[in-house]
Design an enzyme around this catalytic site. Structure first.
Site, PDB file in Angstrom:
ATOM      1  N   ARG A  65      11.685  24.784  21.449  1.00  0.00           N
ATOM      2  CA  ARG A  65      12.191  25.882  20.622  1.00  0.00           C
ATOM      3  C   ARG A  65      11.740  27.233  21.209  1.00  0.00           C
ATOM      4  O   ARG A  65      12.489  28.211  21.218  1.00  0.00           O
ATOM      5  CB  ARG A  65      11.637  25.693  19.195  1.00  0.00           C
ATOM      6  N   ILE A  92      16.338  27.480  13.219  1.00  0.00           N
ATOM      7  CA  ILE A  92      15.070  28.053  12.764  1.00  0.00           C
ATOM      8  C   ILE A  92      14.481  28.813  13.939  1.00  0.00           C
ATOM      9  O   ILE A  92      14.387  28.280  15.057  1.00  0.00           O
ATOM     10  CB  ILE A  92      14.125  26.937  12.277  1.00  0.00           C
ATOM     11  N   LEU A  93      14.130  30.071  13.705  1.00  0.00           N
ATOM     12  CA  LEU A  93      13.672  30.930  14.805  1.00  0.00           C
ATOM     13  C   LEU A  93      12.148  30.970  14.862  1.00  0.00           C
ATOM     14  O   LEU A  93      11.468  30.916  13.835  1.00  0.00           O
ATOM     15  CB  LEU A  93      14.229  32.339  14.595  1.00  0.00           C
ATOM     16  N   HIS A 109      22.067  34.216   3.395  1.00  0.00           N
ATOM     17  CA  HIS A 109      21.724  32.855   2.972  1.00  0.00           C
ATOM     18  C   HIS A 109      22.511  32.543   1.698  1.00  0.00           C
ATOM     19  O   HIS A 109      22.543  33.370   0.779  1.00  0.00           O
ATOM     20  CB  HIS A 109      20.221  32.737   2.721  1.00  0.00           C
TER      21      HIS A 109
HETATM   22  C1  GAR Z   1      27.745  31.169   5.172  1.00  0.00           C
HETATM   23  O1  GAR Z   1      28.085  30.686   3.914  1.00  0.00           O
HETATM   24  C2  GAR Z   1      26.281  31.558   5.209  1.00  0.00           C
HETATM   25  O2  GAR Z   1      25.807  32.015   3.973  1.00  0.00           O
HETATM   26  C3  GAR Z   1      25.637  30.259   5.584  1.00  0.00           C
HETATM   27  O3  GAR Z   1      26.498  29.645   6.490  1.00  0.00           O
HETATM   28  C4  GAR Z   1      27.834  30.074   6.232  1.00  0.00           C
HETATM   29  C5  GAR Z   1      28.415  30.560   7.527  1.00  0.00           C
HETATM   30  O4  GAR Z   1      29.794  30.763   7.407  1.00  0.00           O
HETATM   31  N1  GAR Z   1      24.364  30.483   6.170  1.00  0.00           N
HETATM   32  C6  GAR Z   1      23.359  29.620   6.084  1.00  0.00           C
HETATM   33  O5  GAR Z   1      23.438  28.553   5.523  1.00  0.00           O
HETATM   34  C7  GAR Z   1      22.078  30.078   6.767  1.00  0.00           C
HETATM   35  N2  GAR Z   1      20.968  29.315   6.322  1.00  0.00           N
HETATM   36  P1  GAR Z   1      30.568  31.599   8.503  1.00  0.00           P
HETATM   37  O6  GAR Z   1      30.212  30.982   9.863  1.00  0.00           O
HETATM   38  O7  GAR Z   1      31.998  31.407   8.180  1.00  0.00           O
HETATM   39  O8  GAR Z   1      30.125  33.017   8.397  1.00  0.00           O
END
Ligand code: GAR
Length: 211
Positions: A65, A92-93, A109
């Site tokens: 990582r 995860i960064l 999120h």
């Molecule tokens: C979004 O709903 C975002 O909130 C979620 O992934 C989706 C990406 O959609 N992010 C996470 O779960 C981060 N932990 P997109 O690629 O169409 O923007």
């Protein structure tokens, strides 16, 4: 002109919303690059079609990582970012990466943080009997899904909701909230207090109410 670098892993619909708002609203910024850890991320095509630089860094090609994040930081840094925007970037960064970009890196999120960090947020909200759900834009800190909250979008959880239906309802709000938050960041309109609370310096509402 500020530079925005957007990191994606898949669909990229939030990235699209940011690219479009940036152009439509004539932000003092441009999306300088879209970077993905997956070569088949659908959003890469959208970005390339609009003349935005793209880069792919496959985490599977790195032994650790730390090695991946070190190279990712170099690639992102190459675009001289004022804002680093995680938009469905499912990695995860490391602390080193986060600290390097701290204060100029946002994430969205799909829950009302601090509830439901991690994965499967919509199903977990439904299973818990929550009556509202939503999404949060936050500054990224080393603690996963725990950074200072910039904005939140709230939607109802409806009887009979599936995770897919709730996710779609939340996503509509993400597409309104996230571009606005990124704009605030590049315009210098976010202030962080000593307790890690964020205010929009012009007093703009930091809540989006969705139906
Ligand atoms: C979004 O709903 C975002 O909130 C979620 O992934 C989706 C990406 O959609 N992010 C996470 O779960 C981060 N932990 P997109 O690629 O169409 O923007």
């Amino acid at each position: 002109m500020k530079n925005i670098v957007i990191l994606i892993s898949g669909r990229g619909s939030n990235m699209e919303a940011i690219v479009e708002a940036c152009a439509r609203e004539q932000w003092p910024a441009r999306v300088a690059a879209v970077v993905s850890n997956k070569a088949d991320a659908a959003g890469l095509r959208y970005a390339a079609d609009r003349g935005i630089a793209t880069a792919v860094l496959d985490h599977k090609n790195f032994a650790s990582r730390e090695d991946f994040d070190a190279e990712l930081a170099t690639v992102v840094d190459g675009f001289a970012p004022d804002a680093v925007v995680l938009a469905g970037f499912m990695r995860i960064l490391t602390e080193g990466f986060v600290r390097y970009f701290e204060g100029r890196m946002l994430n969205v999120h799909p829950s009302l943080l601090p509830a439901f960090t991690g994965l499967h947020t919509h199903q977990r909200a439904i299973d818990a009997g929550c009556k509202v759900a939503g999404a949060t834009v936050h500054f990224v800190t080393p603690a996963l899904d725990h950074g200072p909250i910039v904005a939140q979008a709230v939607v109802p959880v409806l009887p009979g909701d599936t995770a897919e239906a709730l996710s779609a309802r939340v996503l509509v709000q993400e597409h309104l909230m996230y571009p606005q938050a990124v704009r605030w960041l590049v315009e210098g309109r976010l202030a962080l207090d000593a307790q890690g609370r964020v205010t929009q310096t012009a007093g703009a509402p930091q809540v989006h109410w969705g139906a």
